[in-house]
Design a protein around this motif. Structure first.
Motif, mmCIF file in Angstrom:
data_model
loop_
_atom_site.group_PDB
_atom_site.id
_atom_site.type_symbol
_atom_site.label_atom_id
_atom_site.label_comp_id
_atom_site.label_asym_id
_atom_site.label_seq_id
_atom_site.Cartn_x
_atom_site.Cartn_y
_atom_site.Cartn_z
ATOM 1 N N SER A 9 0.837 -1.189 0.000
ATOM 2 C CA SER A 9 0.000 0.000 0.000
ATOM 3 C C SER A 9 0.875 1.243 0.000
ATOM 4 O O SER A 9 1.909 1.286 0.666
ATOM 5 C CB SER A 9 -0.901 0.001 1.238
ATOM 6 O OG SER A 9 -1.898 0.981 1.130
ATOM 7 N N VAL A 11 0.637 5.086 1.132
ATOM 8 C CA VAL A 11 -0.185 5.832 2.077
ATOM 9 C C VAL A 11 -0.046 7.328 1.803
ATOM 10 O O VAL A 11 1.067 7.842 1.684
ATOM 11 C CB VAL A 11 0.218 5.520 3.538
ATOM 12 C CG1 VAL A 11 -0.658 6.290 4.513
ATOM 13 C CG2 VAL A 11 0.151 4.021 3.798
ATOM 14 N N ASN A 13 -1.415 11.102 3.250
ATOM 15 C CA ASN A 13 -2.115 11.852 4.288
ATOM 16 C C ASN A 13 -3.069 12.846 3.633
ATOM 17 O O ASN A 13 -2.690 13.534 2.675
ATOM 18 C CB ASN A 13 -1.140 12.598 5.190
ATOM 19 C CG ASN A 13 -0.436 11.676 6.145
ATOM 20 O OD1 ASN A 13 -0.866 10.554 6.386
ATOM 21 N ND2 ASN A 13 0.662 12.137 6.699
ATOM 22 N N VAL A 17 -10.924 12.467 4.422
ATOM 23 C CA VAL A 17 -10.855 11.095 3.911
ATOM 24 C C VAL A 17 -11.976 10.801 2.909
ATOM 25 O O VAL A 17 -11.703 10.284 1.826
ATOM 26 C CB VAL A 17 -10.817 10.060 5.055
ATOM 27 C CG1 VAL A 17 -10.943 8.645 4.529
ATOM 28 C CG2 VAL A 17 -9.521 10.208 5.866
ATOM 29 N N PRO A 36 -15.099 2.213 4.970
ATOM 30 C CA PRO A 36 -14.128 3.235 5.377
ATOM 31 C C PRO A 36 -14.353 3.697 6.812
ATOM 32 O O PRO A 36 -15.482 3.759 7.291
ATOM 33 C CB PRO A 36 -14.391 4.385 4.405
ATOM 34 C CG PRO A 36 -15.177 3.801 3.292
ATOM 35 C CD PRO A 36 -15.911 2.619 3.840
ATOM 36 N N GLU A 37 -13.276 4.016 7.472
ATOM 37 C CA GLU A 37 -13.332 4.619 8.797
ATOM 38 C C GLU A 37 -13.199 6.127 8.624
ATOM 39 O O GLU A 37 -12.738 6.585 7.577
ATOM 40 C CB GLU A 37 -12.201 4.068 9.661
ATOM 41 C CG GLU A 37 -12.307 2.557 9.866
ATOM 42 C CD GLU A 37 -11.117 1.980 10.610
ATOM 43 O OE1 GLU A 37 -10.442 2.723 11.348
ATOM 44 O OE2 GLU A 37 -10.877 0.777 10.438
ATOM 45 N N ASP A 39 -11.062 8.107 9.701
ATOM 46 C CA ASP A 39 -9.684 8.568 9.613
ATOM 47 C C ASP A 39 -8.784 7.661 8.756
ATOM 48 O O ASP A 39 -7.573 7.851 8.717
ATOM 49 C CB ASP A 39 -9.083 8.705 11.008
ATOM 50 C CG ASP A 39 -9.067 7.397 11.781
ATOM 51 O OD1 ASP A 39 -9.702 6.411 11.340
ATOM 52 O OD2 ASP A 39 -8.418 7.357 12.846
ATOM 53 N N TRP A 40 -9.367 6.684 8.039
ATOM 54 C CA TRP A 40 -8.522 5.714 7.336
ATOM 55 C C TRP A 40 -9.350 4.919 6.338
ATOM 56 O O TRP A 40 -10.467 4.510 6.644
ATOM 57 C CB TRP A 40 -7.890 4.765 8.341
ATOM 58 C CG TRP A 40 -7.058 3.664 7.768
ATOM 59 C CD1 TRP A 40 -7.431 2.361 7.609
ATOM 60 C CD2 TRP A 40 -5.727 3.744 7.289
ATOM 61 N NE1 TRP A 40 -6.405 1.634 7.065
ATOM 62 C CE2 TRP A 40 -5.332 2.466 6.855
ATOM 63 C CE3 TRP A 40 -4.806 4.777 7.173
ATOM 64 C CZ2 TRP A 40 -4.084 2.185 6.326
ATOM 65 C CZ3 TRP A 40 -3.555 4.503 6.646
ATOM 66 C CH2 TRP A 40 -3.201 3.227 6.242
ATOM 67 N N ILE A 42 -8.497 1.958 2.965
ATOM 68 C CA ILE A 42 -7.597 1.306 2.017
ATOM 69 C C ILE A 42 -8.380 1.087 0.736
ATOM 70 O O ILE A 42 -9.426 0.438 0.745
ATOM 71 C CB ILE A 42 -7.076 -0.044 2.550
ATOM 72 C CG1 ILE A 42 -6.289 0.155 3.835
ATOM 73 C CG2 ILE A 42 -6.215 -0.732 1.485
ATOM 74 C CD1 ILE A 42 -5.862 -1.150 4.503
ATOM 75 N N SER A 54 -3.748 3.806 0.374
ATOM 76 C CA SER A 54 -4.370 4.055 1.674
ATOM 77 C C SER A 54 -4.414 5.546 1.928
ATOM 78 O O SER A 54 -3.449 6.257 1.643
ATOM 79 C CB SER A 54 -3.584 3.357 2.787
ATOM 80 O OG SER A 54 -3.592 1.963 2.585
ATOM 81 N N ASN A 56 -4.945 8.349 4.862
ATOM 82 C CA ASN A 56 -4.810 8.503 6.305
ATOM 83 C C ASN A 56 -5.126 9.948 6.684
ATOM 84 O O ASN A 56 -4.572 10.882 6.095
ATOM 85 C CB ASN A 56 -3.366 8.159 6.696
ATOM 86 C CG ASN A 56 -3.115 8.306 8.167
ATOM 87 O OD1 ASN A 56 -3.773 7.667 8.968
ATOM 88 N ND2 ASN A 56 -2.148 9.140 8.527
#
Length: 123
Positions: A9, A11, A13, A17, A36-37, A39-40, A42, A54, A56
């Motif tokens: 992956s 990543v 920032n 998101v 999806p969360e 704050d994150w 994939i 990803s 972040n």
């Protein structure tokens, strides 16, 4: 003999998101690997080929000249640039391109992360 691992992956920032996920999923034809969360997330290639991307949650601004960036290879560079601009990317106007012909254009995603679209037409 090669390394015992591979890039799984890349990543990036981002400050938002869901917005970044919408852009990169459409730009690359990727999909979330799971719900999806906040704050994150994939993102994975729909065809299962290639590394994940990803996203972040972070509050830092991207550098104008980042140490690492994505190169997106395009068989129809101008059509892909127009598609990406339609998704919310912007052409970087202040980039110091080399004199003469070049095979790349620098763009920014909606978060300001810079990436290149490379002319990769089969020759």
């Amino acid at each position: 003999m090669g390394a015992g691992f591979k890039i799984g992956s890349i990543v990036v920032n981002v400050r938002d998101v869901p917005r970044a996920m919408a852009f990169w999923a459409a730009a690359l034809d990727y999909q979330p690997r799971y719900e999806p969360e906040p704050d994150w997330v994939i993102l994975s290639p729909r065809d299962g080929v290639g590394p994940n991307l990803s996203l972040n949650l972070g509050d830092t601004r991207p550098l104008l000249h980042p140490h690492i960036h994505l190169d997106l290879y395009a068989h129809d560079q101008e059509a892909e640039i127009e598609r990406l601009v339609g998704l919310g990317a912007q052409r970087v106007q202040d980039w110091q391109y080399p004199e003469g012909e070049r095979d790349f254009e620098v763009l920014e995603d909606p978060e300001g992360n810079r990436f290149c679209v490379i002319d990769a037409r089969p020759e």
